[in-house]
Enzyme design. Structure first.
Site, PDB file in Angstrom:
ATOM      1  N   LYS A 125       0.860  -1.186   0.000  1.00 51.40           N
ATOM      2  CA  LYS A 125       0.000   0.000   0.000  1.00 51.40           C
ATOM      3  C   LYS A 125       0.887   1.223   0.000  1.00 51.40           C
ATOM      4  O   LYS A 125       2.015   1.184   0.483  1.00 51.40           O
ATOM      5  CB  LYS A 125      -0.871   0.017   1.257  1.00 51.40           C
ATOM      6  CG  LYS A 125      -2.105   0.885   1.133  1.00 51.40           C
ATOM      7  CD  LYS A 125      -3.130   0.221   0.226  1.00 51.40           C
ATOM      8  CE  LYS A 125      -4.532   0.605   0.520  1.00 51.40           C
ATOM      9  NZ  LYS A 125      -5.469  -0.498   0.241  1.00 51.40           N
TER      10      LYS A 125
HETATM   11  N1  GLU Z   1      -7.416  -0.230  -2.805  1.00 49.62           N
HETATM   12  C1  GLU Z   1      -8.201  -1.419  -2.950  1.00 49.62           C
HETATM   13  C2  GLU Z   1      -8.146  -2.260  -1.690  1.00 49.62           C
HETATM   14  O1  GLU Z   1      -7.877  -1.763  -0.628  1.00 49.62           O
HETATM   15  C3  GLU Z   1      -7.855  -2.178  -4.209  1.00 49.62           C
HETATM   16  C4  GLU Z   1      -6.453  -2.647  -4.308  1.00 49.62           C
HETATM   17  C5  GLU Z   1      -6.104  -3.235  -5.675  1.00 49.62           C
HETATM   18  O2  GLU Z   1      -6.970  -3.325  -6.538  1.00 49.62           O
HETATM   19  O3  GLU Z   1      -4.947  -3.588  -5.833  1.00 49.62           O
HETATM   20  O4  GLU Z   1      -8.445  -3.413  -1.702  1.00 49.62           O
END
Ligand code: GLU
Length: 439
Positions: A125
């Protein structure tokens, strides 16, 4: 010196790891969740220790030219939690409260989410600490491109694959892709398309990615309703946060006969016993930046939002929302976590003691990363799947994950969150045991 630049200076002097406000440290919550599940599973203590910390934590301070030709310094993060199951995967968040421990927590949740869903990705992240609503599109484009350039080879279609999260969208993903592609060799450009997911369909995105998280959430709700013999037709629900996740979930759920009775976001809270129209509210939010002032409902206080009687509550905004203060107010049957980490440990306990069911984030909001995986596969194979194909595959994967979590929960007599973690950890542990620790 300009006021903004002064603010930057102050913000950049602050510690990176901790939240600026007095809120609970979200990484403590994530670690406590892991500890609880590790104990219930009997996770090897060495593997537990490895998983308590991310593999890589990257912090980048980078200058960007503003529209008035001044320069400002921004702070960006990318935390790569674990890649034993596959390339690091997870969103990029643009928000003034992004900080290191938040990225660490969110990155670990991506590891569990992908392992639970049986998607061959690890967890990551990242984000940039700034408020995108205070910047023009051209400034946001330069901030995005400069950060992507600074990330350099720390991301890549087979290494670490970012995606949208809070404050980012498909346009921002396309800018990231384009910047990354342009830094590669001419010949290989098109092989790099899969460096990010959540792109616009025209630039290599997937059908159904936009609504995927909301859609996955509703698949889980439908499974829960089936299991508990609950009729969604004629039911009521409330939503916190009316962005991509909350608004899509509300639209899809209302088509099943459920009525949206209250919404809360960063601008305020509104309610209507007759029901709020999710499509019209989404249009209003798009134009006005929040739910405040929506003519189809009346304003209420935040406490009243949590105390609104309804069957289903969908927190789809920030973390740390259902806590010792707010959980006692809830009068519902089910909480479905659209956001990552909306319920802290006190919140979990209080909901359980009140007999409120909970579908945890790593299950309930996994539709987003699942369709991101489909997008990545399509990019790798130069395929374009139809919306029906995407929808059908997502449905199958969400149902399977839901059934797995419920099975473990019943068999081991643990709550749904712990059950979801246990399946993820069990799969990760198996791979660690097979591969061993190098050298
Ligand atoms: N931000 C989204 C999550 O927290 C999607 C992450 C992604 O598609 O890689 O799951």
């Amino acid at each position: 010196m300009m006021a903004e630049a002064q603010e930057d200076k102050k913000a950049n002097r602050k510690a990176d790891a901790k939240p600026v406000s007095k809120k609970k440290d979200i990484y403590d919550v994530a670690q406590a969740q892991l500890d609880k599940a590790a104990k219930a599973l009997g996770l090897d203590s060495e593997i537990h220790t490895i998983l308590l910390q991310p593999k890589n934590e990257l912090i980048i301070n980078f200058p960007v030219r503003m529209d008035d030709n001044s320069y400002r310094l921004f702070k960006g993060y990318r935390v790569q939690h674990n890649n034993i199951m596959g390339p690091y995967k997870g969103g990029i968040r643009f928000h003034p409260e992004v900080h290191l421990n938040e990225c660490k927590a969110l990155a670990s949740w991506m590891t569990w989410k992908c392992a639970l869903m049986e998607i061959p990705f690890g967890g990551a992240k990242g984000g940039i600490k700034f408020d995108p609503s205070k910047h023009s599109r051209t400034e946001i484009e330069r901030i995005t491109r400069r950060f992507t350039h600074a990330l350099g080879q720390n991301i890549g279609p087979n290494y670490d694959i970012p995606a949208p999260d809070m404050g980012t969208d498909s346009q921002i993903m396309v800018w990231m892709m384009d910047t990354f592609m342009n830094a590669g060799s001419q010949k290989d450009k098109n092989a790099l398309r899969g460096v990010v997911t959540g792109k616009s369909i025209t630039s290599g995105g997937s059908q159904g990615r936009d609504k995927a998280t909301g859609q996955g959430l509703v698949h889980c709700i439908v499974e829960w309703a089936r299991e508990t013999n609950f009729s969604l037709d004629g039911s009521t629900f409330s939503v916190q946060g009316f962005g991509k996740v909350g608004s899509h979930a509300a639209r899809i759920l209302s088509r099943l006969g459920s009525t949206l009775v209250a919404v809360h976001d960063h601008t305020g809270a509104i309610a209507s016993a007759e029901g709020l129209n999710p499509r019209r509210l989404a249009e209003y939010v798009q134009k006005n930046g929040g739910v405040k002032g929506y003519p189809g409902g009346h304003p209420i206080e935040k406490e009243q939002f949590f105390a609104t009687e309804c069957d289903i509550v969908i927190p789809a905004a920030l973390e740390n929302q259902i806590t010792a203060e707010t959980a006692p107010l809830l009068k519902c049957k089910l909480v479905v976590e659209g956001a990552n980490g909306p319920t802290d440990l006190d919140g979990d306990e209080i909901l359980a003691s009140k007999g409120i069911d909970l579908l945890p984030d790593i299950l309930a909001n996994a539709g987003g990363v699942t369709v991101s995986y489909f997008e990545w596969l399509q990019n790798q194979r130069a395929e374009m799947w139809t919306l029906e194909e995407v929808d059908a595959r997502l449905h199958t994967m969400m149902r399977r994950a839901y059934a797995t979590v419920r099975h473990i929960s019943q068999e081991k007599n643990v709550d749904n969150r712990t059950a979801a973690y246990m399946h993820a950890l069990d799969r990760i542990q198996t791979v660690y045991r097979e591969r061993g620790i190098f050298p």
